[in-house]
Design a protein around this motif. Structure first.
Motif, PDB file in Angstrom:
ATOM      1  N   CYS A 146      56.393  79.038 -34.135  1.00 18.68           N
ATOM      2  CA  CYS A 146      55.192  79.238 -33.325  1.00 18.68           C
ATOM      3  C   CYS A 146      55.471  78.869 -31.874  1.00 18.68           C
ATOM      4  O   CYS A 146      55.053  79.581 -30.945  1.00 18.68           O
ATOM      5  N   ARG A 184      57.341  81.684 -30.116  1.00 21.23           N
ATOM      6  CA  ARG A 184      56.494  82.827 -29.767  1.00 21.23           C
ATOM      7  C   ARG A 184      55.546  82.495 -28.618  1.00 21.23           C
ATOM      8  O   ARG A 184      55.329  83.306 -27.716  1.00 21.23           O
ATOM      9  N   VAL A 185      54.971  81.301 -28.659  1.00 24.58           N
ATOM     10  CA  VAL A 185      54.080  80.894 -27.574  1.00 24.58           C
ATOM     11  C   VAL A 185      54.856  80.792 -26.260  1.00 24.58           C
ATOM     12  O   VAL A 185      54.358  81.185 -25.193  1.00 24.58           O
ATOM     13  N   ARG A 194      47.134  81.246 -36.693  1.00 20.74           N
ATOM     14  CA  ARG A 194      48.055  81.665 -37.749  1.00 20.74           C
ATOM     15  C   ARG A 194      48.898  80.482 -38.225  1.00 20.74           C
ATOM     16  O   ARG A 194      49.204  80.356 -39.419  1.00 20.74           O
ATOM     17  N   LEU A 195      49.293  79.619 -37.291  1.00 22.39           N
ATOM     18  CA  LEU A 195      50.061  78.434 -37.680  1.00 22.39           C
ATOM     19  C   LEU A 195      49.251  77.540 -38.602  1.00 22.39           C
ATOM     20  O   LEU A 195      49.768  77.047 -39.620  1.00 22.39           O
ATOM     21  N   GLU A 210      48.038  82.728 -32.226  1.00 31.21           N
ATOM     22  CA  GLU A 210      49.237  82.122 -32.804  1.00 31.21           C
ATOM     23  C   GLU A 210      48.924  80.742 -33.394  1.00 31.21           C
ATOM     24  O   GLU A 210      49.423  80.384 -34.464  1.00 31.21           O
ATOM     25  N   GLU A 255      46.009  85.561 -27.091  1.00 32.32           N
ATOM     26  CA  GLU A 255      47.174  85.727 -27.954  1.00 32.32           C
ATOM     27  C   GLU A 255      47.740  84.380 -28.380  1.00 32.32           C
ATOM     28  O   GLU A 255      48.177  84.202 -29.518  1.00 32.32           O
ATOM     29  N   ILE A 256      47.741  83.406 -27.466  1.00 36.75           N
ATOM     30  CA  ILE A 256      48.228  82.075 -27.812  1.00 36.75           C
ATOM     31  C   ILE A 256      47.308  81.434 -28.848  1.00 36.75           C
ATOM     32  O   ILE A 256      47.767  80.811 -29.817  1.00 36.75           O
TER      33      ILE A 256
END
Length: 206
Positions: free
Chosen positions: A112, A115-116, A13-14, A10, A6-7
């Motif tokens: 980001c 969220r991380v 996506r960044l 992210e 999941e990280i």
């Protein structure tokens, strides 16, 4: 780490939202890489340097009264290296080209990082030990030694309240106890049964 996929998603996506990024990684404050998307760059080396610079930045912010660390920006001739707080135990480090929009870089990287940080803190929260539970102590019920026909109870050395006998003391205790017991040796000629049998046989023969 369970949240590593999941990280990594992210980070990808960044990089998609900020095309001028050339790499991104998440590391613990101790310099351990948690996830990275840094083609052509040694992630372990960057994470180690990030931990070193983070320690200086945190101390600098505290010494100058700036409060808790939030981010660190380094600009070189060929671009930027920026580090952002990601929760309480991790940081996000991004590598960007010189032509990147710094405002956009900060905006997307902060989101980001938040969220991380939630992902990392959630995993660390599951690993953190809960409140200490006092387990009931297991006590062994005192057993009364059973008397034997060959040795009276008084021959066993009683245990005092000041300490109990250890395993290492058992051989010496057994040896001393055995040494104190009188030993009787019965000669074959002294056996009453044998003596009576011999006497009756002699009487019959005479």
């Amino acid at each position: 780490m369970a949240a590593q996929p999941e990280i990594l998603a992210e980070l990808q996506r960044l990089r998609a939202r900020v095309p001028q990024l050339t790499g991104a990684l998440v590391a613990g404050v101790d310099g351990l890489v948690l996830a990275h998307d840094t083609p052509g760059v040694e992630a372990e080396g960057v994470a180690a340097l990030t931990a070193t610079s983070l320690a200086v930045a945190v101390r600098l912010a505290d010494t100058t009264g700036r409060g808790t660390f939030r981010e660190l920006l380094v600009r070189g001739v060929h671009g930027y290296v920026a580090t952002y707080a990601a929760g309480g135990s991790a940081v996000l480090t991004v590598l960007a080209q010189d032509r990147v929009n710094v405002g956009r870089l900060h905006l997307e990287s902060r989101l980001c990082g938040a969220r991380v940080g939630e992902l990392v803190d959630a995993v660390e929260g599951t690993r953190a030990p809960g409140p200490a539970r006092t387990a009931p102590a297991r006590t062994r019920s005192a057993r009364t030694p059973r008397p034997t026909t060959t040795e009276p109870l008084t021959a066993i050395e009683p245990r005092t309240a000041t300490g109990s006998r250890t395993i290492g003391e058992l051989p010496a205790a057994i040896e001393s106890r055995t040494a104190g017991e009188p030993r009787t040796t019965t000669e074959p000629g002294d056996n009453p049964e044998t003596r009576n049998t011999t006497e009756s046989r002699n009487t019959t023969e005479s």
